[in-house]
Design an enzyme around this catalytic site. Structure first.
Site, PDB file in Angstrom:
ATOM      1  N   GLY A   1      -0.478  -3.067   2.804  1.00  0.00           N
ATOM      2  CA  GLY A   1      -0.784  -4.042   3.847  1.00  0.00           C
ATOM      3  C   GLY A   1      -0.072  -5.352   3.568  1.00  0.00           C
ATOM      4  N   GLY A   2      -0.804  -6.324   3.007  1.00  0.00           N
ATOM      5  CA  GLY A   2      -0.285  -7.681   2.808  1.00  0.00           C
ATOM      6  C   GLY A   2       1.094  -7.739   2.183  1.00  0.00           C
TER       7      GLY A   2
ATOM      8  N   HIS B   1      -7.864   4.252   9.999  1.00  0.00           N
ATOM      9  CA  HIS B   1      -7.810   3.108   9.090  1.00  0.00           C
ATOM     10  C   HIS B   1      -9.189   2.445   9.087  1.00  0.00           C
ATOM     11  CE1 HIS B   1      -6.922  -0.778   7.336  1.00  0.00           C
ATOM     12  NE2 HIS B   1      -5.847  -0.214   6.807  1.00  0.00           N
TER      13      HIS B   1
ATOM     14  N   ASN C   1       2.096  -1.172   6.331  1.00  0.00           N
ATOM     15  CA  ASN C   1       1.210  -1.362   7.488  1.00  0.00           C
ATOM     16  C   ASN C   1       1.101  -2.863   7.748  1.00  0.00           C
ATOM     17  OD1 ASN C   1      -0.877  -1.501   9.326  1.00  0.00           O
ATOM     18  ND2 ASN C   1      -2.483  -0.937   7.850  1.00  0.00           N
ATOM     19  N   TRP C   2       1.800  -3.325   8.764  1.00  0.00           N
ATOM     20  CA  TRP C   2       1.825  -4.771   9.039  1.00  0.00           C
ATOM     21  C   TRP C   2       0.528  -5.283   9.656  1.00  0.00           C
ATOM     22  CZ3 TRP C   2       7.078  -7.086  11.060  1.00  0.00           C
ATOM     23  CH2 TRP C   2       8.035  -6.955  10.062  1.00  0.00           C
TER      24      TRP C   2
HETATM   25  P1  PGA Z   1      -3.655  -4.341   1.561  1.00  0.00           P
HETATM   26  O1  PGA Z   1      -3.964  -3.388   2.818  1.00  0.00           O
HETATM   27  O2  PGA Z   1      -2.429  -3.792   0.875  1.00  0.00           O
HETATM   28  O3  PGA Z   1      -3.416  -5.707   2.161  1.00  0.00           O
HETATM   29  O4  PGA Z   1      -4.845  -4.300   0.672  1.00  0.00           O
HETATM   30  C1  PGA Z   1      -3.818  -1.996   2.749  1.00  0.00           C
HETATM   31  C2  PGA Z   1      -4.164  -1.360   4.074  1.00  0.00           C
HETATM   32  O5  PGA Z   1      -5.126  -1.796   4.723  1.00  0.00           O
HETATM   33  O6  PGA Z   1      -3.496  -0.407   4.527  1.00  0.00           O
END
Ligand code: PGA
Length: 258
Positions: A242-243, A104, A18-19
């Site tokens: 995410g990150g 989300h 998830n960018w």
């Molecule tokens: P993160 O985000 O891996 O940066 O903690 C996960 C997400 O929000 O899907």
């Protein structure tokens, strides 16, 4: 009676990047070419990219028929019409999306999406042939107050009430504790497994077959060095990243752990 261990063995894993509102076309090209060249991905793992809307067409043209899945991060609850700035489920399907995130926590917290709207988006996505990924999770305060199960159940129930349990047969669930998202503070494999098992049991109380089949992803500060322990848990079927999905080597490492 469905056999829980057999279901676990049969469930494929999914690693989804998830960018959020990050990235560039250059990063997308680089990420896709590295993912398509990667030969060490586990045979049981699918990889899904969720770039921002403007990059979906480019992603689709780079992926073509190759084994990489594409999805979007959000959709409108409306099917079409005077909704300036919104994007419909049919448009996402038309540009090659197979998946879309709904609920989300950033949409819930920062954009005022409540359980009803999330459930509506879930239904609208499926109507257009998309597979929704329903995100659920509690805040740090809710966990501290012992409300984790109450919150997750409420978020799940809103969709079960609206769409029916059979709809989960064409959906993915994601448990993402808010305190773990973007914080570097990952839930321990045991903490995550506990909630995943609760989610599966809650569904099993209505339909054991669907409960055994549905993929439940964990999200929240998943990195290459903690992914394998999380994904090895009985009820964790991959991750929502995410990150770390913006860094090619990190994301490849997570996919290899899939
Ligand atoms: P993160 O985000 O891996 O940066 O903690 C996960 C997400 O929000 O899907």
């Amino acid at each position: 009676m469905p056999n829980a261990q057999q279901d676990q063995a049969e469930r494929r894993h999914l690693v989804a990047g998830n960018w959020k509102m990050n990235g560039t076309a250059a990063l997308l090209r680089n990420m896709i070419s590295n993912l398509l060249d990667e030969s060490d991905l586990p045979a049981n793992t699918d990889v899904l990219l969720l770039p921002p809307f403007p990059y979906l067409t480019l992603a689709e043209s780079l992926i073509q028929d190759q084994p990489l899945l594409l999805g979007a991060q959000n959709l409108s609850a409306h099917e079409q019409g005077a909704h300036t700035g919104e994007v419909s489920a049919a448009m996402l399907a038309e540009v090659g999306c197979e998946y879309v995130l709904v609920g989300h926590s950033e949409r819930r917290e920062l954009h005022g999406e409540d359980d009803d709207l999330v459930a509506e988006k879930f239904v609208v996505a499926q109507r257009a042939g998309l597979r929704p990924i329903l995100c659920m999770g509690e805040s740090a305060k809710q966990r501290k107050n012992g409300l984790t199960e109450v919150i997750v159940k409420r978020q799940l129930q809103a969709v079960l009430d609206r769409a029916g349990v059979a709809a989960l047969g064409n959906a993915v669930l994601a448990y993402e504790p808010l305190w773990a998202i973007g914080t570097g503070k990952t839930a321990s494999p045991e903490q995550a497994q506990e909630v995943h098992a609760y989610i599966r049991q809650t569904i099993a109380a209505v339909d054991a077959r669907i409960a055994g089949q549905v993929q439940i992803l964990y999200g929240g500060s998943v990195k290459a060095d903690n992914a394998a322990d999380l994904f090895a848990q009985t009820d964790i079927d991959g991750g929502l990243i995410g990150g770390a999905s913006l860094q090619v080597e990190q994301f490849l490492g997570i996919c290899r752990a899939g």
